[in-house]
Design an enzyme around this catalytic site. Structure first.
Site, PDB file in Angstrom:
ATOM      1  N   ARG A  21       0.877  -1.173  -0.075  1.00  0.00           N
ATOM      2  CA  ARG A  21      -0.036  -0.101  -0.111  1.00  0.00           C
ATOM      3  C   ARG A  21       0.943   1.269   0.094  1.00  0.00           C
ATOM      4  O   ARG A  21       1.646   1.379   0.735  1.00  0.00           O
ATOM      5  CB  ARG A  21      -1.037   0.109   1.216  1.00  0.00           C
ATOM      6  N   SER A 136     -22.988 -14.056  11.451  1.00  0.00           N
ATOM      7  CA  SER A 136     -22.453 -12.982  10.575  1.00  0.00           C
ATOM      8  C   SER A 136     -22.435 -12.910   9.194  1.00  0.00           C
ATOM      9  O   SER A 136     -22.032 -14.068   8.464  1.00  0.00           O
ATOM     10  CB  SER A 136     -20.835 -12.942  11.233  1.00  0.00           C
ATOM     11  N   SER A 188     -19.775  -1.909   1.510  1.00  0.00           N
ATOM     12  CA  SER A 188     -18.877  -0.657   1.140  1.00  0.00           C
ATOM     13  C   SER A 188     -18.162  -0.817  -0.173  1.00  0.00           C
ATOM     14  O   SER A 188     -17.949   0.229  -0.764  1.00  0.00           O
ATOM     15  CB  SER A 188     -17.893  -0.265   2.041  1.00  0.00           C
ATOM     16  N   HIS A 216     -22.203   3.011   5.858  1.00  0.00           N
ATOM     17  CA  HIS A 216     -22.118   3.664   4.559  1.00  0.00           C
ATOM     18  C   HIS A 216     -23.665   3.905   3.987  1.00  0.00           C
ATOM     19  O   HIS A 216     -23.940   4.500   2.900  1.00  0.00           O
ATOM     20  CB  HIS A 216     -21.605   2.728   3.544  1.00  0.00           C
ATOM     21  N   LYS A 247     -17.893   9.179   7.937  1.00  0.00           N
ATOM     22  CA  LYS A 247     -18.043   9.039   6.460  1.00  0.00           C
ATOM     23  C   LYS A 247     -19.148  10.299   6.029  1.00  0.00           C
ATOM     24  O   LYS A 247     -18.551  11.446   6.020  1.00  0.00           O
ATOM     25  CB  LYS A 247     -18.515   7.853   5.928  1.00  0.00           C
ATOM     26  N   THR A 276     -10.613   4.578  27.149  1.00  0.00           N
ATOM     27  CA  THR A 276      -9.780   5.443  26.160  1.00  0.00           C
ATOM     28  C   THR A 276     -10.347   6.872  26.227  1.00  0.00           C
ATOM     29  O   THR A 276     -11.676   7.280  26.649  1.00  0.00           O
ATOM     30  CB  THR A 276     -10.145   4.941  24.736  1.00  0.00           C
TER      31      THR A 276
END
Ligand SMILES: *Cc1c(COP(=O)(O)O)cnc(C)c1O
Length: 404
Positions: A21, A136, A188, A216, A247, A276
């Site tokens: 990449r 799933s 996506s 999306h 997005k 976090t």
């Protein structure tokens, strides 16, 4: 031990496959999207971005930016802590209320990204519901797959967008086991949309919970941007809706939305939520304005649809093969990682058109593609120029065309 040699060997293997990449070093220009400054040596200084997930250009919307700036002036840069220890800001709660309203749910819970929201929510539900089984969809996003894996719950993969296969697999499970059906609305990479009504029917018949990733679709579908579940009038029947603020809403962050008990449960047990630092208040303020704007305004969605139609018509006129789907995602199939990268490089260098080649592991090997996402800010001249560039490349490289 020479660790770098081990790293280098594996990186070289990626390069050999054409799957290494390379990130495009750009600078988004506020007010000029989809134009961006390019820092790539071999090519023009300004390029047109054709693969952004800032689907509606909300990242540069004046109201969104104003809200972010005002909140920075008001609250400073960071949240200052985890949600539990001094990090919960008034803006977080306002945003959670805005999201709950968007999906017609009792509550919502913020995360630092959509990835983290999927990972944290699925791993918590799968681990904390005794004997849970997660069903799933075969094409689910990496964030869901990782969350399910981390939960250590039993996992059953059902055939992509196939409610009959889901029904069969649910039938094979013990009736008393808590079942979670995890799937997406808009996928996506292929841009296909799930048969949501059928999936919900099947899940309900088996007493299963539905876990829907609308990443999306939020902002883009439904009269208020509530996603495919809103458009189809099914939001009420979905147990948990997960989405992103990064997005179509143009900012950053993720969330889940559902019953008060469900959100409180994840809030109380999810490690990825608890340990976090909270999102910066300014990010929350900007995301809330973006959601609120797209609840009221259908203009961006209508213009995006017109841009998508124009691009598809142009591709069809020249026989450039693209996946037919009902969404805003236009995948032009190349089916070879090396060719895919080469075409993207030529588009960038010769035309100032930036589209990232989509290769393995984002998509299966042999299905490499250029994925175009026209926005309301891609004008007719820009769209026509993209078609012209692709047409020239198809001629130059003798690529096969679709027969009409
Ligand atoms: C991008 C994406 C996510 C993650 O959302 P982020 O906010 O970018 O972390 C989750 N699910 C799907 C299907 C995605 O494509």
């Amino acid at each position: 031990m020479n660790f770098d040699a081990i790293f280098d060997a594996q990186l070289q293997a990626l390069r050999d496959e054409g799957n290494y990449r390379v990130f495009a070093e750009l600078e988004r220009r506020c007010g000029a999207f989809p134009a961006a400054r390019s820092y790539i040596a071999d090519g023009p200084d300004e390029v047109t971005v054709w693969c952004s997930n800032d689907y509606l250009g909300m990242g540069q919307h004046p109201q969104v930016i104003a809200a972010m700036k005002a909140a920075i002036d008001d609250c400073g840069a960071g949240a200052g802590g985890t949600r539990n220890i001094s990090g919960t800001n008034h803006h977080h709660l306002l945003l959670e209320a805005e999201i709950a309203d968007l999906h017609g749910k009792e509550a919502a819970l913020l995360f630092t990204s959509g990835y983290v929201s999927n990972w944290a929510a699925l791993s918590t539900l799968g681990a904390r519901l005794p004997g849970a089984v997660i069903l799933s969809d075969a094409m689910n996003h990496a964030s869901m797959i990782e969350g399910i894996r981390h939960s250590r719950a039993r996992k059953v993969i059902w055939r992509h967008n196939d409610p009959e296969d889901l029904d069969r697999r649910l039938s094979e499970l013990p009736p008393e086991a808590p079942k979670i059906v995890a799937f997406e609305s808009v996928y996506s990479m292929d841009g296909d949309i799930c048969p949501m009504a059928e999936i919900v029917e099947v899940a309900e018949a088996h007493g299963a919970m539905t876990y829907l990733d609308e990443v999306h679709a939020v902002g883009l579908y439904g009269p208020r941007g509530g996603g495919i579940s809103e458009r189809e009038g099914l939001a009420r029947r979905i147990t948990l809706i997960e989405g992103t603020l990064g997005k179509a809403y143009g900012v950053v962050g993720g969330y889940i939305s559902g019953s008060a008990a469900l959100c409180d449960f994840v809030r109380s047990f999810a490690s990825g939520f608890i340990f976090t630092t909270a999102l910066p208040p300014a990010v929350a303020a900007a995301a809330r304005v973006s959601i609120a704007h797209l609840k009221r305004s259908g203009l961006e969605r209508a213009r995006q649809r017109a841009a998508v139609r124009r691009l598809r018509a142009g591709l069809d006129a020249h026989g450039i093969p693209h996946l037919d789907n009902d969404s805003h995602i236009v995948p032009v199939m190349i089916k070879d990682p090396v060719k895919c990268r080469m075409l993207a490089d030529i588009l960038m260098r010769d035309w100032g058109i930036y589209v990232q080649p989509i290769n393995y592991p984002t998509v299966p090997k042999g299905t490499e593609r250029l994925r175009f996402t026209p926005s309301p800010l891609h004008g007719p001249a820009e769209i026509d120029r993209l078609v012209e560039a692709l047409n020239a490349l198809w001629r130059q490289c003798a690529l096969s065309r679709a027969v009409a």
